[in-house]
Design an enzyme around this catalytic site. Structure first.
Site, PDB file in Angstrom:
ATOM      1  N   ASP A 160     -41.893  -6.366 -19.241  1.00  0.00           N
ATOM      2  CA  ASP A 160     -42.466  -6.207 -17.901  1.00  0.00           C
ATOM      3  C   ASP A 160     -41.962  -7.291 -16.938  1.00  0.00           C
ATOM      4  O   ASP A 160     -42.706  -8.193 -16.559  1.00  0.00           O
ATOM      5  CB  ASP A 160     -44.001  -6.254 -18.026  1.00  0.00           C
ATOM      6  CG  ASP A 160     -44.700  -5.744 -16.774  1.00  0.00           C
ATOM      7  OD1 ASP A 160     -44.050  -5.619 -15.721  1.00  0.00           O
ATOM      8  OD2 ASP A 160     -45.918  -5.485 -16.847  1.00  0.00           O
ATOM      9  N   HIS A 215     -44.251  -4.522 -12.978  1.00  0.00           N
ATOM     10  CA  HIS A 215     -45.338  -3.834 -12.280  1.00  0.00           C
ATOM     11  C   HIS A 215     -45.714  -4.525 -10.962  1.00  0.00           C
ATOM     12  O   HIS A 215     -46.367  -3.927 -10.120  1.00  0.00           O
ATOM     13  CB  HIS A 215     -46.548  -3.563 -13.197  1.00  0.00           C
ATOM     14  CG  HIS A 215     -47.478  -4.701 -13.429  1.00  0.00           C
ATOM     15  ND1 HIS A 215     -47.459  -5.486 -14.570  1.00  0.00           N
ATOM     16  CD2 HIS A 215     -48.500  -5.188 -12.681  1.00  0.00           C
ATOM     17  CE1 HIS A 215     -48.425  -6.386 -14.511  1.00  0.00           C
ATOM     18  NE2 HIS A 215     -49.077  -6.230 -13.372  1.00  0.00           N
ATOM     19  N   SER A 269     -50.659 -11.804 -13.250  1.00  0.00           N
ATOM     20  CA  SER A 269     -49.446 -11.086 -13.622  1.00  0.00           C
ATOM     21  C   SER A 269     -48.246 -11.755 -12.973  1.00  0.00           C
ATOM     22  O   SER A 269     -48.274 -12.072 -11.787  1.00  0.00           O
ATOM     23  CB  SER A 269     -49.521  -9.634 -13.177  1.00  0.00           C
ATOM     24  OG  SER A 269     -50.218  -8.912 -14.144  1.00  0.00           O
TER      25      SER A 269
END
Ligand code: ARG
Ligand code: ASP
Length: 709
Positions: free
Chosen positions: A218, A83, A644
């Site tokens: 991810d 992402h 992240s």
């Protein structure tokens, strides 16, 4: 059973108490080091951060200012989330080469794809410059003080020593009680190397977003390129792979509950030192308002997206982005209630008051809490009006968002004249082309109807412009969407055609523009000035409060500075949790769970055939464990947006996971971290390597890494 549980409580609580917090990597000596060792860390703090020798920090660059990444080979191979690399993967995708759907793997360095606007920033050195920044600010009032600090920062940034290819920046910590210099190196040639298909990298999509148990792979892979001297350089085909000062070995040993973990990255923003009164306001006034607005917008979008595939494609990214924080705020609000955060804060405030008394500091700090109370009460209506303006006009109603850009353009005309207006107009209109490509008038009209009614009825009435107070919102909506030229690219272009005077006159006659102009004028006249004045007061109180906490709190208080997008260390353990009564969540998920969630052909839960094959054959190579393939795990590390892509590191400094999310029940960790339910979610490095090697056949990338078995 009961005894076991009691025992667990007695043993586990003191260890949990040493978790939470986002610590400055250059200041880990002492308490943090002791805690980390107690939790099982085998490294020294110099292994994590050092200026004279290479250390872990040399392998953790900020990824395009918003995410974190880590170097995983001597050849500058870089790992981050899917992402986080999404924009780059998307920009290289076409109908024939749909890398978002099918994944992408460069077979050799020659095939790696350059990215125009992508950069990564390493930290060379962190230094305390508080005294220098605060020089000459003592006798000043709040406004002058803020200005003087700005001046000092900008001159220090220019004059403090650095190499020619490096940058200086100064950031504030503890709400203005400490200032740190960062010397950094920014690399601008960063190429895409690999990405799994979205059915792996985004598996579960919005339904699983912020959710545990999770099964998302991810990750995406890039490579940093440098000039021949290994220094930052703009893209050139002559650039060579960057030779890092440090890169992470990848552990294949696996993890189990209670193992030590450390997450190293760039958390964006937290507000951990709000007084109880502010937390109360977030829980019962501001979050519910923002949630209600987004709730309405999302429901409208969802209705259209389910019925119309073209709309689904147009609105998928917008939906995901609006839903992300909508869902986060819901979890945050519930978590704050469930953990009685307001009561906990009130208790802490009682203790604070007692300490201030004991230290005879009432004169200095005695009024703080009452002042907070007064000022947060005073700002409540302004904050609420501001949130509605942001959510309704600037964020979720496209016609108003576009109209607001034209409103700013009109301001340029008023303040800077026709020449500046024309320059800006050309760029703005050009940028609208892609905006309208994904615009559907029917969707926007329905959203407008809902949101404008919320605005007109829920914003404190003294701030609502007369055009929106007590009117028939359905009728207004009809009028706007039948006549406004802001509902299509061609008509906006036409509306804004001609010289500045003509364009401005035409614009002001547009019904849609009249709505946003009335809203913006009301906001800037009646809300913004007072909001800013009170914010400045609150910021000063907040600074004094944190100063007082630092001065008066015992060491157990573990005061860490709020996140500010600078590099931080957080540590904890691999740990499950109890989301609600009689339910316990295990800390590790497996590929079996991917198959349990599998819905053939679904846009969120489809699974690629090759992955199903590997699952059926249990063909996990060196990456599986006892015939199962681990996928994700959770821990007590205190993370937030910006973390992240952060490396999850084991006791010895090896990479075991890649951080990408938090559990829904614990998203209140931005305001109040409670180790009983706050967990970060990581993808297991064994799953990452399994996908690269077994699924994609990009074994050459695994061969480039250093594996620890
Ligand atoms: N919740 C994560 C974060 O805040 C992931 C967001 C991206 N994924 C999504 N489905 N929107 O960034
Ligand atoms: N998903 C977030 C990010 O993109 C991480 C988090 O909020 O936990 O940084």
């Amino acid at each position: 059973m009961k005894l076991l549980r009691l025992l667990f409580l007695f043993v586990a609580l003191p260890a949990l108490a040493q978790q939470g917090g986002m610590w400055i990597p250059s200041l880990l000596k002492g308490m943090n080091e002791k805690e980390m060792k107690h939790l099982g860390m085998k490294m020294s703090v110099q292994d994590i951060y050092d200026v004279n020798h290479s250390s872990l920090k040399d392998a953790v660059p900020h990824f395009n200012g918003g995410c974190t990444s880590e170097v995983i080979s001597s050849q500058g191979l870089l790992l981050t989330n899917h992402h986080c690399g999404y924009g780059e993967i998307q920009s290289h995708s076409t109908v024939e080469h749909d890398y978002l759907t099918n994944g992408f793997w460069a077979i050799s360095q020659a095939e790696e794809l350059p990215n125009e606007d992508l950069e990564v920033t390493f930290i060379v050195k962190i230094e305390d410059v508080t005294t220098k920044v605060l020089e000459g600010t003592q006798a000043l009032d709040e406004k002058a003080r803020v200005q003087k600090i700005q001046q000092n920062i900008s001159s220090l940034t220019k004059t403090l020593p650095k190499e020619s290819w490096q940058e200086n920046s100064i950031r504030t910590f503890y709400e203005g009680n400490q200032y740190m210099l960062f010397v950094t190196e920014t690399f601008k040639d960063v190429r895409l190397v690999g990405a799994p298909p979205s059915s792996i990298g985004k598996f579960g999509s919005d339904t699983d977003n912020w959710v545990w148990p999770r099964h998302t792979g991810d990750f995406s892979i890039f490579r940093i390129y440098a000039d021949k001297s290994n220094r930052p350089a703009a893209y050139s085909k002559d650039n060579v792979p960057y030779k890092p000062k440090h890169f992470f070995p990848v552990s294949l040993k696996g993890i189990k509950e209670d193992d030590f973990t450390l997450v190293f990255g760039y958390p964006g923003r937290t507000t951990e030192y709000l007084p109880a009164t502010a937390v109360e306001q977030t829980v019962s006034v501001l979050n519910p308002a923002k949630i209600e607005v987004r709730d309405a917008a999302l429901k409208v979008m969802d209705g259209f997206m389910r019925k119309d595939n073209a709309i689904k494609i147009q609105y998928a990214a917008k939906y995901a982005s609006i839903a992300n924080y909508w869902k986060k705020w819901i979890g945050e609000t519930q978590g704050l209630k469930k953990t009685n955060a307001v009561a906990v804060k009130k208790n802490q405030e009682k203790e604070f008051t007692a300490r201030a008394q004991k230290a005879s500091k009432q004169a200095q700090y005695g009024n703080l809490l009452a002042d907070f109370e007064t000022n947060y009460k005073a700002i409540e209506h302004y904050s609420l009006a501001r949130d509605y303006f942001t959510e309704v006009a600037l964020r979720n109603t496209e016609l108003l968002t576009i109209g607001y850009k034209l409103y700013q353009l009109e301001q340029v005309y008023k303040n800077k004249g026709a020449q500046a207006f024309n320059d800006r107009k050309a760029n703005l209109i050009a940028s609208f082309e892609s905006t309208y490509k994904d615009y559907n008038k029917n969707v926007d009209e329905k959203i407008f109807e809902q949101l404008i009614a919320l605005y007109g009825t829920k914003v404190p009435q003294q701030f609502v412009p007369k055009e929106l107070a007590g009117v028939d919102y359905a009728k207004l909506t009809k009028e706007v969407y039948t006549s406004s030229k802001l509902t299509g690219f061609a008509s906006v272009k036409e509306l804004m055609a001609g010289d500045a005077d003509k364009a401005i006159t035409a614009l002001n006659a547009d019904k849609g523009y009249q709505v946003i102009k009335a809203m913006a004028d009301a906001y800037f006249e009646k809300v913004a000035p007072k909001y800013e004045e009170l914010s400045l007061k609150i910021a000063a109180l907040q600074r004094t409060y944190v100063q007082a906490l630092l001065e008066l709190s015992p060491a157990e208080a573990r005061l860490f500075p709020d996140a500010n997008s600078t590099l931080r260390v957080t540590y904890g353990k691999v740990k499950g949790y109890e989301p609600r009564d009689a339910t316990y969540y295990e800390p590790v998920t497996y590929l079996d769970g991917v198959m349990e969630k599998y819905v053939p052909g679904d846009y969120e839960f489809d699974v690629p055939e090759k992955l199903i094959d590997l699952y059926n054959k249990k063909d996990y190579g060196q990456y599986g464990e006892n015939g199962k393939m681990p996928v994700c795990f959770i821990g007590t590390n205190h993370t937030t947006g910006g973390n992240s892509g952060s490396p999850a590191i084991d006791a010895k400094g090896n990479l075991i996971g890649l951080n990408f999310d938090r559990v829904w029940e614990g998203t209140m960790s931005d305001i109040y971290y409670d180790p009983s339910i706050c967990r970060n979610i990581m993808v297991d490095m064994r799953y990452v390597l399994f996908i690269i090697d077994k699924y994609a056949g990009a074994t050459h990338l695994v061969n480039e890494m250093k594996l620890v078995k």
